[in-house]
Design a protein around this motif. Structure first.
Motif, PDB file in Angstrom:
ATOM      1  N   LYS A  87      -6.135 -41.092  -0.584  1.00  0.00           N
ATOM      2  CA  LYS A  87      -5.140 -42.311   0.103  1.00  0.00           C
ATOM      3  C   LYS A  87      -4.357 -42.177   1.050  1.00  0.00           C
ATOM      4  O   LYS A  87      -4.389 -43.699   2.123  1.00  0.00           O
ATOM      5  N   ASN A  88      -3.672 -41.236   1.312  1.00  0.00           N
ATOM      6  CA  ASN A  88      -3.082 -41.343   2.858  1.00  0.00           C
ATOM      7  C   ASN A  88      -4.552 -41.143   3.763  1.00  0.00           C
ATOM      8  O   ASN A  88      -3.817 -41.536   4.594  1.00  0.00           O
ATOM      9  N   GLU A  91      -5.047 -44.744   5.220  1.00  0.00           N
ATOM     10  CA  GLU A  91      -3.940 -45.517   5.677  1.00  0.00           C
ATOM     11  C   GLU A  91      -3.860 -44.583   7.435  1.00  0.00           C
ATOM     12  O   GLU A  91      -3.637 -45.275   8.106  1.00  0.00           O
ATOM     13  N   LYS A  98      -2.226 -51.899   3.328  1.00  0.00           N
ATOM     14  CA  LYS A  98      -2.174 -51.318   2.766  1.00  0.00           C
ATOM     15  C   LYS A  98      -2.334 -51.457   1.705  1.00  0.00           C
ATOM     16  O   LYS A  98      -2.340 -52.950   1.335  1.00  0.00           O
TER      17      LYS A  98
END
Length: 217
Positions: A87-88, A91, A98
């Protein structure tokens, strides 16, 4: 046409040539032009590289993957840790809104879902998480938004060709069915043909491209 023995030798040589693959851990069998890879590798990225290497070999009719990913002890991670990292990374490395791409992890296998505008974004999401430590596989279930028209695709192709002072876009026939685009007609070089396909793939909403363009020198 290559015999199965010749094809096996070529596939084995290609795997050995690829530095990202440990060919000693991979078994190769060929029957009627169908290649089967077996054994185990240490990382999912190595499994992916092996698949890509075999697809480059002339004469391969189909590919069966029976490779297992057996992570070294230091590479094992729990699913929640992998999910958070994935997920990071998405991003940090992408510019879409997002949470537009969802991440699910089960036993080290990542599933990506959601909806994006462009195919290159879908491929970027896949490549961003494929090499993460602890990943055993990736399923890319991201869909693309279908909001295209024949006139939109034609204008994109025409603009791309004019930028490079190439053939008239009127020689290319475009049909659109939902997010599927069929291309036919004539161009005058392989580079033109590739550019036309790339231009269509970069059009928002395109989910599939059928390339029936011929090259007339």
């Amino acid at each position: 046409m290559k015999t199965d023995t010749q094809l096996k030798n070529d596939v084995t040589a290609e795997l050995k040539w690829d530095n990202s693959v440990n060919a000693n851990q991979i078994g190769v069998e060929v029957k009627d032009g169908i290649v089967t890879l077996s054994g185990h590798v240490d990382h999912y990225s190595e499994k992916w590289a092996a698949e890509r290497a075999v697809q480059k070999v002339l004469g391969v009719k189909a590919l069966a993957i029976e490779l297992d990913v057996k992570l070294p002890g230091s590479s094992n991670r729990d699913d929640s840790d992998i999910a958070l990292t994935a997920k990071n990374v998405l991003e940090w490395t992408t510019n879409w809104p997002k949470d537009q791409v969802k991440v699910m992890v089960e036993k080290g296998w990542i599933t990506l879902s959601g909806q994006l505008d462009y195919d290159y974004q879908r491929q970027l999401a896949l490549s961003s998480v494929r090499n993460l430590m602890g990943v055993k596989g990736v399923s890319n279930k991201i869909t693309l938004k279908p909001f295209i028209s024949t006139s939109t695709v034609k204008s994109v192709i025409d603009a791309a060709l004019k930028r490079r002072a190439l053939t008239d876009a009127q020689e290319i026939v475009v049909t659109v069915d939902g997010g599927k685009v069929n291309l036919s007609g004539v161009v005058h070089s392989w580079s033109e043909r590739e550019m036309v396909c790339d231009s269509v793939w970069n059009t928002p909403g395109v989910t599939e491209v059928s390339d029936n363009i011929t090259v007339a020198y």
